[in-house]
Design an enzyme around this catalytic site. Structure first.
Site, PDB file in Angstrom:
ATOM      1  N   SER A 119      17.928  69.574  -9.266  1.00 41.64           N
ATOM      2  CA  SER A 119      17.617  68.681 -10.174  1.00 41.64           C
ATOM      3  C   SER A 119      17.183  67.229  -9.510  1.00 41.64           C
ATOM      4  O   SER A 119      16.304  66.396 -10.047  1.00 41.64           O
ATOM      5  CB  SER A 119      18.534  68.209 -11.333  1.00 41.64           C
ATOM      6  OG  SER A 119      19.656  68.451 -10.849  1.00 41.64           O
ATOM      7  N   HIS A 140      11.965  73.874  -9.725  1.00 39.85           N
ATOM      8  CA  HIS A 140      12.776  73.253 -10.743  1.00 39.85           C
ATOM      9  C   HIS A 140      12.323  73.828 -12.236  1.00 39.85           C
ATOM     10  O   HIS A 140      11.463  73.356 -12.622  1.00 39.85           O
ATOM     11  CB  HIS A 140      12.638  71.815 -10.834  1.00 39.85           C
ATOM     12  CG  HIS A 140      13.568  70.923 -11.417  1.00 39.85           C
ATOM     13  ND1 HIS A 140      13.454  69.780 -11.981  1.00 39.85           N
ATOM     14  CD2 HIS A 140      14.954  71.301 -11.869  1.00 39.85           C
ATOM     15  CE1 HIS A 140      14.513  69.291 -12.777  1.00 39.85           C
ATOM     16  NE2 HIS A 140      15.352  70.237 -12.713  1.00 39.85           N
ATOM     17  N   GLU A 152       8.609  72.617 -12.383  1.00 43.30           N
ATOM     18  CA  GLU A 152       8.192  71.326 -11.438  1.00 43.30           C
ATOM     19  C   GLU A 152       8.446  71.947 -10.100  1.00 43.30           C
ATOM     20  O   GLU A 152       9.301  72.355  -9.551  1.00 43.30           O
ATOM     21  CB  GLU A 152       9.305  70.368 -11.722  1.00 43.30           C
ATOM     22  CG  GLU A 152       8.798  68.718 -11.206  1.00 43.30           C
ATOM     23  CD  GLU A 152       9.922  67.784 -11.602  1.00 43.30           C
ATOM     24  OE1 GLU A 152      11.195  68.046 -11.781  1.00 43.30           O
ATOM     25  OE2 GLU A 152       9.621  66.552 -11.477  1.00 43.30           O
ATOM     26  N   ASN A 190      13.297  64.230 -13.887  1.00 47.59           N
ATOM     27  CA  ASN A 190      14.565  63.457 -14.087  1.00 47.59           C
ATOM     28  C   ASN A 190      14.219  61.974 -13.812  1.00 47.59           C
ATOM     29  O   ASN A 190      15.139  61.085 -14.311  1.00 47.59           O
ATOM     30  CB  ASN A 190      15.710  63.922 -13.055  1.00 47.59           C
ATOM     31  CG  ASN A 190      15.975  65.319 -13.868  1.00 47.59           C
ATOM     32  OD1 ASN A 190      16.245  65.485 -15.004  1.00 47.59           O
ATOM     33  ND2 ASN A 190      16.329  66.356 -13.083  1.00 47.59           N
TER      34      ASN A 190
HETATM   35  N1  CAA Z   1      18.605  80.639 -24.014  1.00 47.86           N
HETATM   36  C1  CAA Z   1      17.453  81.495 -24.567  1.00 47.86           C
HETATM   37  N2  CAA Z   1      16.773  81.165 -25.515  1.00 47.86           N
HETATM   38  C2  CAA Z   1      17.195  80.247 -26.287  1.00 47.86           C
HETATM   39  C3  CAA Z   1      18.355  79.489 -26.054  1.00 47.86           C
HETATM   40  C4  CAA Z   1      18.869  79.553 -24.786  1.00 47.86           C
HETATM   41  N3  CAA Z   1      19.789  78.818 -24.379  1.00 47.86           N
HETATM   42  N4  CAA Z   1      18.584  78.312 -27.057  1.00 47.86           N
HETATM   43  C5  CAA Z   1      17.510  78.592 -28.042  1.00 47.86           C
HETATM   44  N5  CAA Z   1      16.943  79.834 -27.409  1.00 47.86           N
HETATM   45  C6  CAA Z   1      15.532  80.185 -28.190  1.00 47.86           C
HETATM   46  C7  CAA Z   1      16.123  80.964 -29.800  1.00 47.86           C
HETATM   47  O1  CAA Z   1      16.370  82.098 -29.428  1.00 47.86           O
HETATM   48  C8  CAA Z   1      14.738  80.707 -30.308  1.00 47.86           C
HETATM   49  O2  CAA Z   1      13.929  81.897 -30.167  1.00 47.86           O
HETATM   50  P1  CAA Z   1      12.654  82.236 -30.963  1.00 47.86           P
HETATM   51  O3  CAA Z   1      11.629  81.267 -31.291  1.00 47.86           O
HETATM   52  O4  CAA Z   1      12.145  83.538 -30.358  1.00 47.86           O
HETATM   53  O5  CAA Z   1      13.430  82.802 -32.456  1.00 47.86           O
HETATM   54  C9  CAA Z   1      14.092  79.533 -29.687  1.00 47.86           C
HETATM   55  O6  CAA Z   1      14.826  79.220 -28.582  1.00 47.86           O
HETATM   56  C10 CAA Z   1      14.227  78.346 -30.630  1.00 47.86           C
HETATM   57  O7  CAA Z   1      15.753  78.015 -31.052  1.00 47.86           O
HETATM   58  P2  CAA Z   1      16.603  77.795 -32.247  1.00 47.86           P
HETATM   59  O8  CAA Z   1      15.570  77.752 -33.547  1.00 47.86           O
HETATM   60  O9  CAA Z   1      18.058  78.004 -31.974  1.00 47.86           O
HETATM   61  O10 CAA Z   1      16.697  76.055 -31.917  1.00 47.86           O
HETATM   62  P3  CAA Z   1      15.784  74.999 -31.617  1.00 47.86           P
HETATM   63  O11 CAA Z   1      14.269  75.286 -32.323  1.00 47.86           O
HETATM   64  O12 CAA Z   1      16.448  73.591 -31.965  1.00 47.86           O
HETATM   65  O13 CAA Z   1      15.515  74.984 -29.968  1.00 47.86           O
HETATM   66  C11 CAA Z   1      15.943  74.075 -27.860  1.00 47.86           C
HETATM   67  C12 CAA Z   1      16.562  74.869 -29.005  1.00 47.86           C
HETATM   68  C13 CAA Z   1      14.946  75.134 -27.276  1.00 47.86           C
HETATM   69  C14 CAA Z   1      16.922  73.901 -27.066  1.00 47.86           C
HETATM   70  C15 CAA Z   1      15.319  72.952 -28.306  1.00 47.86           C
HETATM   71  O14 CAA Z   1      16.115  72.139 -29.040  1.00 47.86           O
HETATM   72  C16 CAA Z   1      14.748  72.171 -27.276  1.00 47.86           C
HETATM   73  O15 CAA Z   1      13.630  72.161 -26.676  1.00 47.86           O
HETATM   74  N6  CAA Z   1      15.405  71.212 -26.982  1.00 47.86           N
HETATM   75  C17 CAA Z   1      15.210  70.041 -25.479  1.00 47.86           C
HETATM   76  C18 CAA Z   1      15.685  71.038 -24.218  1.00 47.86           C
HETATM   77  C19 CAA Z   1      14.919  69.983 -23.028  1.00 47.86           C
HETATM   78  O16 CAA Z   1      14.697  68.927 -23.158  1.00 47.86           O
HETATM   79  N7  CAA Z   1      15.252  70.887 -22.040  1.00 47.86           N
HETATM   80  C20 CAA Z   1      15.196  70.170 -20.825  1.00 47.86           C
HETATM   81  C21 CAA Z   1      16.370  69.760 -20.347  1.00 47.86           C
HETATM   82  S1  CAA Z   1      16.364  68.817 -18.737  1.00 47.86           S
HETATM   83  C22 CAA Z   1      16.479  69.809 -17.566  1.00 47.86           C
HETATM   84  O17 CAA Z   1      16.721  71.027 -17.744  1.00 47.86           O
HETATM   85  C23 CAA Z   1      16.154  69.596 -16.137  1.00 47.86           C
HETATM   86  C24 CAA Z   1      17.371  68.932 -15.202  1.00 47.86           C
HETATM   87  O18 CAA Z   1      17.273  69.061 -14.068  1.00 47.86           O
HETATM   88  C25 CAA Z   1      18.489  68.234 -16.125  1.00 47.86           C
END
Ligand code: CAA
Length: 283
Positions: A119, A140, A152, A190
């Site tokens: 990251s 990424h 990315e 990030n």
């Molecule tokens: N693994 C696989 N699938 C998942 C999951 C996981 N951990 N969490 C949720 N899902 C799936 C669910 O099964 C659901 O699938 P369907 O549409 O097929 O039913 C879908 O995602 C939506 O899930 P939920 O309805 O339970 O929950 P939600 O709508 O609140 O979505 C979320 C959850 C996708 C996490 C959403 O809140 C989100 O997009 N959050 C932001 C995530 C983000 O910003 N990620 C980037 C982080 S930074 C990074 O990763 C880089 C780094 O270097 C730090």
């Protein structure tokens, strides 16, 4: 370059997600970690996500078994000798990543591209551990990998156009949308995301608002799917701190100083969802 066998180093949160999307795209995957327990846990996670897909009618049992049959588990990094492309998704720790890249450079065929899901560690610094800097690149993925559309793709100074194009095409084959970044601390994702999360922690630290209110402001006021403190818990507070340190060290600019409260949480072991407690508690 055609990628027939795809290696993943690390079967944790990011690694098993990457192995899943690769296997779903139809290629053979080798998922490697340091113990049988870790790789099995990674495979169990993939299986439970695929089972959810079957239950929701998004795939059949046959599809699920096909995908799982393409994932070979490995606890010996020597198995990467048959990989055309490897992504390293081990813990965000420089000495560990350096050792992995030295090993991969020795083990993998000369045509193999070695990518990192880091990251924030500079791609050039990782490339310097190998004799193939032109074949080193950042790939990424975002968490949760099966859901998030972005990859990315980060060019190091020495990364060749062929390596870049193969990584770009592979991201598309995995059903993702790639975005190109150059090798600066934090890259694009990030560099923007972490100072926002860090500022949210400062808001909590300074008493500007309660955690629920800080998250509600960003969720409802800015349409973010989750608030920055809940997102920090999802990413892992140790990872957030490590990325802020990389930005601070890399730019020597005080605007990137990590919030003391973030450091306190990490010191006490409140790392987010993975330890059951971060800014919020998880059962
Ligand atoms: N693994 C696989 N699938 C998942 C999951 C996981 N951990 N969490 C949720 N899902 C799936 C669910 O099964 C659901 O699938 P369907 O549409 O097929 O039913 C879908 O995602 C939506 O899930 P939920 O309805 O339970 O929950 P939600 O709508 O609140 O979505 C979320 C959850 C996708 C996490 C959403 O809140 C989100 O997009 N959050 C932001 C995530 C983000 O910003 N990620 C980037 C982080 S930074 C990074 O990763 C880089 C780094 O270097 C730090």
């Amino acid at each position: 370059m055609e990628v027939k066998t795809f290696g993943v180093i690390g079967s944790g949160q990011m690694g098993n997600g990457i192995a899943q999307v690769a296997a779903m795209s139809g290629i053979q995957v080798i998922m490697n970690d340091i113990s049988q327990e870790f790789v099995q846990k990674g495979l169990d996670n993939i299986t439970s996500i695929l089972n959810r897909g079957v239950k929701k009618g998004k795939m059949t049992d046959v599809d699920k078994n096909d995908i799982l049959s393409r994932i070979k588990l490995s606890t010996n990094i020597g198995d990467m000798k048959s990989a055309d492309f490897v992504v390293e998704a081990a813990t965000e720790n420089e000495p560990i990543k350096f050792k992995i890249f030295q090993d991969l450079d020795r083990i993998c065929p000369s045509h193999a591209i070695l990518s990192t899901n880091t990251s924030s560690i500079p791609i050039g610094r990782i490339a310097g551990q190998t004799h193939r800097p032109e074949k080193i690149i950042g790939m990424h993925f975002m968490n949760p990998v099966p859901v998030m559309k972005l990859v990315e793709v980060i060019r190091g100074l020495a990364t060749s156009d062929e390596t870049f194009q193969t990584t770009w095409d592979l991201s598309i084959a995995f059903g993702k949308t790639p975005a190109e970044a150059n090798d600066f601390p934090g890259f694009i994702a990030n560099r923007i995301l972490m100072p926002m999360i860090n500022e949210a922690v400062f808001c909590l630290y300074n008493g500007v608002g309660k955690k629920e209110d800080i998250d509600t402001v960003m969720k409802l006021g800015m349409n973010h799917p989750m608030g920055p403190l809940a997102l920090a818990d999802l990413i892992g507070l140790d990872t957030c701190l490590a990325i802020m340190e990389t930005l601070y060290d890399g730019f020597k600019d005080s605007k990137y100083r990590p919030c003391p409260l973030l450091r306190k949480y990490v010191e006490v072991g409140w790392l987010g969802r993975k330890t059951g407690r971060g800014f919020y508690e998880y059962s």
